[in-house]
Motif scaffolding. Structure first.
Motif, PDB file in Angstrom:
ATOM      1  N   TYR A   1      33.059  27.339  38.289  1.00  0.00           N
ATOM      2  CA  TYR A   1      32.460  28.388  38.851  1.00  0.00           C
ATOM      3  C   TYR A   1      33.681  29.569  38.775  1.00  0.00           C
ATOM      4  O   TYR A   1      33.489  30.639  39.386  1.00  0.00           O
ATOM      5  CB  TYR A   1      31.854  28.354  40.036  1.00  0.00           C
ATOM      6  N   LYS A   2      34.922  28.805  38.824  1.00  0.00           N
ATOM      7  CA  LYS A   2      35.993  29.799  39.123  1.00  0.00           C
ATOM      8  C   LYS A   2      36.116  30.883  37.805  1.00  0.00           C
ATOM      9  O   LYS A   2      35.797  30.544  36.780  1.00  0.00           O
ATOM     10  CB  LYS A   2      37.211  28.904  38.965  1.00  0.00           C
ATOM     11  N   LYS A   3      36.678  32.278  38.035  1.00  0.00           N
ATOM     12  CA  LYS A   3      36.495  33.088  36.930  1.00  0.00           C
ATOM     13  C   LYS A   3      37.740  32.855  36.142  1.00  0.00           C
ATOM     14  O   LYS A   3      39.027  32.457  36.754  1.00  0.00           O
ATOM     15  CB  LYS A   3      36.775  34.365  37.730  1.00  0.00           C
ATOM     16  N   LYS A   4      37.580  33.195  35.133  1.00  0.00           N
ATOM     17  CA  LYS A   4      38.680  32.839  33.982  1.00  0.00           C
ATOM     18  C   LYS A   4      39.076  34.542  33.458  1.00  0.00           C
ATOM     19  O   LYS A   4      38.521  35.165  32.804  1.00  0.00           O
ATOM     20  CB  LYS A   4      38.322  31.994  32.974  1.00  0.00           C
ATOM     21  N   ASN A   5      40.435  34.834  33.908  1.00  0.00           N
ATOM     22  CA  ASN A   5      40.725  36.066  33.500  1.00  0.00           C
ATOM     23  C   ASN A   5      41.725  36.088  32.294  1.00  0.00           C
ATOM     24  O   ASN A   5      42.671  35.530  32.590  1.00  0.00           O
ATOM     25  CB  ASN A   5      41.579  36.715  34.737  1.00  0.00           C
ATOM     26  N   THR A   6      41.223  36.385  31.115  1.00  0.00           N
ATOM     27  CA  THR A   6      41.975  36.245  29.960  1.00  0.00           C
ATOM     28  C   THR A   6      42.911  37.548  29.958  1.00  0.00           C
ATOM     29  O   THR A   6      42.652  38.578  30.586  1.00  0.00           O
ATOM     30  CB  THR A   6      41.053  36.269  28.662  1.00  0.00           C
ATOM     31  N   CYS A   7      43.495  37.593  28.850  1.00  0.00           N
ATOM     32  CA  CYS A   7      44.472  38.849  28.439  1.00  0.00           C
ATOM     33  C   CYS A   7      43.809  39.754  28.153  1.00  0.00           C
ATOM     34  O   CYS A   7      43.853  41.109  28.729  1.00  0.00           O
ATOM     35  CB  CYS A   7      45.403  38.628  27.474  1.00  0.00           C
TER      36      CYS A   7
END
Length: 170
Positions: free
Chosen positions: A5-11
Protein backbone atom coordinates in the motif's frame (compact mmCIF):
# COMPACT_ATOMS: atom_id res chain seq x y z
CA UNK A 1 1.65 -6.36 3.38
CA UNK A 2 2.38 -2.74 4.28
CA UNK A 3 4.73 -2.37 1.33
CA UNK A 4 1.87 -3.16 -1.01
CA UNK A 5 0.00 0.00 0.00
CA UNK A 6 3.01 2.29 0.08
CA UNK A 7 3.09 4.98 -2.64
CA UNK A 8 5.68 4.54 -5.29
CA UNK A 9 7.09 7.86 -6.48
CA UNK A 10 8.70 7.35 -9.84
CA UNK A 11 10.76 9.95 -11.66
CA UNK A 12 7.80 10.72 -13.94
CA UNK A 13 5.44 11.25 -11.02
CA UNK A 14 7.87 13.58 -9.28
CA UNK A 15 8.45 15.53 -12.51
CA UNK A 16 4.70 15.89 -13.08
CA UNK A 17 4.20 17.02 -9.49
CA UNK A 18 6.75 19.82 -9.76
CA UNK A 19 5.64 20.75 -13.27
CA UNK A 20 2.09 21.16 -11.96
CA UNK A 21 3.45 23.16 -9.04
CA UNK A 22 5.35 25.45 -11.43
CA UNK A 23 2.21 25.89 -13.54
CA UNK A 24 0.27 26.87 -10.41
CA UNK A 25 2.90 29.42 -9.42
CA UNK A 26 2.65 30.97 -12.90
CA UNK A 27 -1.15 30.86 -12.62
CA UNK A 28 -0.91 32.60 -9.25
CA UNK A 29 1.37 35.31 -10.68
CA UNK A 30 -1.02 35.86 -13.60
CA UNK A 31 -3.92 36.24 -11.18
CA UNK A 32 -1.92 38.74 -9.15
CA UNK A 33 -1.20 40.68 -12.32
CA UNK A 34 -4.90 40.80 -13.27
CA UNK A 35 -5.72 41.92 -9.73
CA UNK A 36 -3.04 44.64 -9.91
CA UNK A 37 -4.37 45.91 -13.26
CA UNK A 38 -7.86 46.13 -11.77
CA UNK A 39 -6.63 48.04 -8.72
CA UNK A 40 -4.50 50.31 -10.94
CA UNK A 41 -7.52 51.02 -13.15
CA UNK A 42 -9.65 51.97 -10.16
CA UNK A 43 -6.91 54.05 -8.53
CA UNK A 44 -5.33 55.79 -11.51
CA UNK A 45 -7.95 55.82 -14.26
CA UNK A 46 -11.10 56.51 -12.25
CA UNK A 47 -11.17 60.06 -13.66
CA UNK A 48 -11.74 58.64 -17.13
CA UNK A 49 -14.54 56.39 -15.93
CA UNK A 50 -16.44 59.51 -14.82
CA UNK A 51 -16.56 60.59 -18.49
CA UNK A 52 -18.79 57.69 -19.43
CA UNK A 53 -22.54 57.49 -19.03
CA UNK A 54 -22.60 53.73 -18.63
CA UNK A 55 -21.65 51.94 -15.41
CA UNK A 56 -20.57 48.95 -17.53
CA UNK A 57 -17.07 50.35 -17.93
CA UNK A 58 -16.64 51.08 -14.23
CA UNK A 59 -17.83 47.58 -13.39
CA UNK A 60 -15.21 46.06 -15.67
CA UNK A 61 -12.42 47.31 -13.37
CA UNK A 62 -14.07 45.64 -10.39
CA UNK A 63 -14.56 42.47 -12.44
CA UNK A 64 -10.79 42.44 -13.06
CA UNK A 65 -10.17 42.70 -9.32
CA UNK A 66 -12.60 39.87 -8.53
CA UNK A 67 -11.16 37.72 -11.30
CA UNK A 68 -7.64 38.29 -10.02
CA UNK A 69 -8.65 37.22 -6.51
CA UNK A 70 -10.38 34.08 -7.82
CA UNK A 71 -7.36 33.12 -9.94
CA UNK A 72 -4.94 33.73 -7.05
CA UNK A 73 -7.05 31.58 -4.71
CA UNK A 74 -7.33 28.87 -7.35
CA UNK A 75 -3.56 28.93 -7.86
CA UNK A 76 -2.97 28.65 -4.12
CA UNK A 77 -5.37 25.71 -3.90
CA UNK A 78 -3.51 24.08 -6.78
CA UNK A 79 -0.12 24.59 -5.10
CA UNK A 80 -1.33 23.15 -1.80
CA UNK A 81 -3.07 20.23 -3.49
CA UNK A 82 0.03 19.43 -5.54
CA UNK A 83 2.54 19.60 -2.70
CA UNK A 84 0.39 17.67 -0.23
CA UNK A 85 -0.99 15.31 -2.88
CA UNK A 86 -4.54 15.70 -1.62
CA UNK A 87 -6.94 14.11 -4.08
CA UNK A 88 -10.06 16.00 -2.93
CA UNK A 89 -8.30 19.34 -3.12
CA UNK A 90 -7.01 18.48 -6.61
CA UNK A 91 -10.59 17.77 -7.69
CA UNK A 92 -11.72 21.17 -6.35
CA UNK A 93 -8.76 22.76 -8.12
CA UNK A 94 -9.59 21.21 -11.47
CA UNK A 95 -13.28 22.16 -11.15
CA UNK A 96 -12.28 25.77 -10.44
CA UNK A 97 -9.80 25.69 -13.31
CA UNK A 98 -12.49 24.37 -15.68
CA UNK A 99 -14.93 27.11 -14.57
CA UNK A 100 -12.30 29.80 -15.14
CA UNK A 101 -11.58 28.33 -18.58
CA UNK A 102 -15.29 28.41 -19.51
CA UNK A 103 -15.64 31.99 -18.29
CA UNK A 104 -12.62 33.05 -20.34
CA UNK A 105 -14.11 31.49 -23.47
CA UNK A 106 -17.46 33.19 -22.86
CA UNK A 107 -15.82 36.56 -22.18
CA UNK A 108 -13.63 36.25 -25.28
CA UNK A 109 -16.56 35.38 -27.55
CA UNK A 110 -18.68 38.19 -26.12
CA UNK A 111 -15.85 40.72 -26.49
CA UNK A 112 -15.25 39.63 -30.08
CA UNK A 113 -18.95 39.81 -30.96
CA UNK A 114 -19.51 43.21 -29.31
CA UNK A 115 -16.18 44.93 -30.01
CA UNK A 116 -17.47 47.27 -32.73
CA UNK A 117 -20.64 48.07 -30.81
CA UNK A 118 -18.73 48.81 -27.61
CA UNK A 119 -16.18 50.94 -29.45
CA UNK A 120 -18.95 52.98 -31.11
CA UNK A 121 -20.87 53.33 -27.84
CA UNK A 122 -17.73 54.41 -25.99
CA UNK A 123 -16.97 57.09 -28.58
CA UNK A 124 -20.56 58.35 -28.58
CA UNK A 125 -20.72 58.49 -24.77
CA UNK A 126 -17.43 60.35 -24.61
CA UNK A 127 -18.52 62.78 -27.34
CA UNK A 128 -21.86 63.45 -25.60
CA UNK A 129 -20.15 63.97 -22.24
CA UNK A 130 -17.64 66.38 -23.75
CA UNK A 131 -20.37 68.35 -25.53
CA UNK A 132 -22.87 68.53 -22.67
CA UNK A 133 -20.89 68.41 -19.43
CA UNK A 134 -17.55 70.09 -20.20
CA UNK A 135 -17.18 73.39 -18.28
CA UNK A 136 -20.75 73.16 -17.00
CA UNK A 137 -21.67 74.22 -13.45
CA UNK A 138 -21.25 71.32 -11.03
CA UNK A 139 -19.27 69.25 -13.54
CA UNK A 140 -15.74 70.18 -12.43
CA UNK A 141 -14.71 66.52 -12.21
CA UNK A 142 -15.75 65.92 -15.82
CA UNK A 143 -13.94 69.04 -17.00
CA UNK A 144 -10.74 67.99 -15.22
CA UNK A 145 -11.04 64.45 -16.57
CA UNK A 146 -11.48 65.68 -20.17
CA UNK A 147 -8.50 68.02 -19.83
CA UNK A 148 -6.36 65.25 -18.34
CA UNK A 149 -7.46 62.80 -21.05
CA UNK A 150 -6.56 65.17 -23.88
CA UNK A 151 -3.21 66.12 -22.33
CA UNK A 152 -2.20 62.53 -21.56
CA UNK A 153 -3.17 61.13 -24.95
CA UNK A 154 -2.29 64.31 -26.89
CA UNK A 155 -5.67 64.33 -28.63
CA UNK A 156 -8.56 66.64 -29.12
CA UNK A 157 -12.14 65.47 -28.90
CA UNK A 158 -13.55 61.98 -28.95
CA UNK A 159 -12.99 61.32 -32.66
CA UNK A 160 -11.38 64.59 -33.78
CA UNK A 161 -11.36 68.31 -33.07
CA UNK A 162 -14.67 68.57 -34.97
CA UNK A 163 -16.37 67.24 -31.84
CA UNK A 164 -15.68 70.60 -30.17
CA UNK A 165 -17.22 72.53 -33.07
CA UNK A 166 -20.44 70.55 -32.61
CA UNK A 167 -20.32 71.43 -28.89
CA UNK A 168 -20.05 75.16 -29.55
CA UNK A 169 -22.96 75.07 -32.04
CA UNK A 170 -25.24 73.08 -29.68
Amino acid sequence: MEARYKKKNTCGTICLKYLLFLFNVLFWVAGGTVFAVGVWTVAEKSDYISLLNSTFYAASAYILIATGVIVVVTGLIGCCATLREMKNLLIVYFILLFCIFLLEIIAGVMAYMNYQKLDHELRQNLKWTMQHKYKQPGEDGVTQAVDKLQQEFKCCGSNSSLDWEAASVG
